[in-house]
Design a protein around this motif. Sequence first.
Motif, PDB file in Angstrom:
ATOM      1  N   LEU A 140      24.743  91.694  -3.817  1.00  0.00           N
ATOM      2  CA  LEU A 140      23.884  92.475  -4.298  1.00  0.00           C
ATOM      3  C   LEU A 140      22.657  91.807  -5.032  1.00  0.00           C
ATOM      4  N   ILE A 169      20.197  90.475  -2.280  1.00  0.00           N
ATOM      5  CA  ILE A 169      19.643  91.801  -1.800  1.00  0.00           C
ATOM      6  C   ILE A 169      18.647  92.282  -2.546  1.00  0.00           C
ATOM      7  N   GLU A 170      19.163  92.371  -3.830  1.00  0.00           N
ATOM      8  CA  GLU A 170      17.900  92.997  -4.999  1.00  0.00           C
ATOM      9  C   GLU A 170      16.731  91.967  -5.203  1.00  0.00           C
ATOM     10  N   ASN A 186      15.264  90.565  -2.719  1.00  0.00           N
ATOM     11  CA  ASN A 186      14.750  90.744  -1.442  1.00  0.00           C
ATOM     12  C   ASN A 186      14.680  89.533  -0.673  1.00  0.00           C
ATOM     13  N   LEU A 205      17.647  90.735   3.569  1.00  0.00           N
ATOM     14  CA  LEU A 205      17.314  91.976   4.083  1.00  0.00           C
ATOM     15  C   LEU A 205      18.199  92.664   5.178  1.00  0.00           C
ATOM     16  N   HIS A 219      18.300  96.094   5.532  1.00  0.00           N
ATOM     17  CA  HIS A 219      17.829  97.587   5.841  1.00  0.00           C
ATOM     18  C   HIS A 219      17.809  97.782   7.664  1.00  0.00           C
ATOM     19  N   LYS A 239      25.518 100.448  -4.386  1.00  0.00           N
ATOM     20  CA  LYS A 239      24.020  99.915  -4.517  1.00  0.00           C
ATOM     21  C   LYS A 239      23.600  99.287  -3.083  1.00  0.00           C
ATOM     22  N   ILE A 240      24.605  98.605  -2.704  1.00  0.00           N
ATOM     23  CA  ILE A 240      24.498  97.862  -1.284  1.00  0.00           C
ATOM     24  C   ILE A 240      24.166  98.946  -0.206  1.00  0.00           C
ATOM     25  N   THR A 243      23.244 102.030  -0.269  1.00  0.00           N
ATOM     26  CA  THR A 243      21.901 102.556  -0.426  1.00  0.00           C
ATOM     27  C   THR A 243      20.636 101.921   0.293  1.00  0.00           C
ATOM     28  N   ARG A 244      20.949 100.697   0.626  1.00  0.00           N
ATOM     29  CA  ARG A 244      19.896 100.094   1.260  1.00  0.00           C
ATOM     30  C   ARG A 244      19.984 100.046   2.819  1.00  0.00           C
ATOM     31  N   LEU A 245      20.999 100.475   3.171  1.00  0.00           N
ATOM     32  CA  LEU A 245      21.134 100.526   4.635  1.00  0.00           C
ATOM     33  C   LEU A 245      20.777 101.920   5.302  1.00  0.00           C
TER      34      LEU A 245
END
Length: 441
Positions: free
Chosen positions: A136, A139-140, A142, A145, A147, A171-172, A174-176
Amino acid sequence: MTHPFDRFNLNDYLIEAIKEIGFDQPTEIQEKVIPVVKKGRDIIGQSQTGSGKTHAFLLPLFNQIDPKKEEVQVVITAPSRELAEQLANAATQLAGHSPEPINVQSYIGGTDKNRQINKLQNSQPHVVIGTPGRLLDVIESNDLLIHTSTYMVVDEADMTLDMGFLEDVDKIATRLPENGQMLVFSATVPQKLQPFLKKYMNNPIIIEVENKQVIADTVENWLISTKGKNKIDMIHQLLTIGQPYLALVFANTKEYVDDIAYQLKKKGLKVAVIHGGISSRERRRVMRQIQNLEYQYIVATDLAARGIDIEGVSHVINAEVPQDLDYFVHRVGRTGRNQLSGIAITLYGPDDEQDIATIEKRGITFEPKEIKNGEVVDAHDRNRREQRKGKNVHKSDFDPEIHGLRKKLKKKVKPGYKRKIERKKQNKRKRAMRLNKNNKD
């Protein structure tokens, strides 16, 4: 010449990779999971340690990777550093056989974060494996990546929940992309996991593989009473009587692990300690020393039962019955592997009777033992009284309330007191008979 895994229509390099590992036949969970993953379905997979689960999802996912696309295509989370490292090692072995480079990167707490971020400036990995917190983080920021990833695997989901990491995994996820494929693997599926599953999974297929052989037939499963004895002294005796090749002692809390280790060290044993309170650097150092056979005795929490693969464990000692009884199988499963013999020893006191009975109802059989004159010898079955023919159930227990009423009866008492005693005795008999009937069912 065909290979048993050929029927899954996997890429040639994956067949070569599993030949190198020595997989001769797919396990039950591999048989069930691989085809379903290839069809693009979401999966909830339930299986125990040692079922071959890791390759059940790695093989079909690697089969889908396009090495030409330099972007994240698979994201895998694991609740502990050791589990994440094992997954990364398995994935790296598969990638090593690919004719085109497949980039596998692990993001694990306690490792050099800046170095990981610098690597990401140049290129994104194809496969990402890590612990939820560290994943996380990158990922947070940026830097990583995800997505672009079509696939996400949550491994050991119940352990992720127990260790408080499910919020990070949420939270991870939700990025997919919404049309991605989610695979969740767990030994159990507790109720608290359901909201996460409903949020991210689309009509998942539940694949459950029962552990047909609860404990390997190469393992002797002993049960020893600690009543009236010093438990640390008993553990020391058990560790020194048989001269185990490598012994794992399990306790439920890191505080008790530390206490057992301290007491054993005072008695002259060289003891390694593994639990969640130890820094990742120290744990890696201890694991290296264990693999190099610098330690013969290891005291650990349940983290080691599911998170660490230690070769050559000849003895497992449960200093306490695990609070989560599912962990009993995980603990005992550390020994008797690869057809080697092993001994599992569970120490129990009067307060553990119900838990032991529950374990037995799951098909696990204990051999009653005791330590006598410096040897482990056969002991009486703790249930022998109940099993004795013709035994009167109402004589099995001492009831202090009835005893007190009887004492009062010897004095002058009000009329009807004797009837009160008899009613108490009859009610007690009925309760005992019901309990006895339930135990037989």
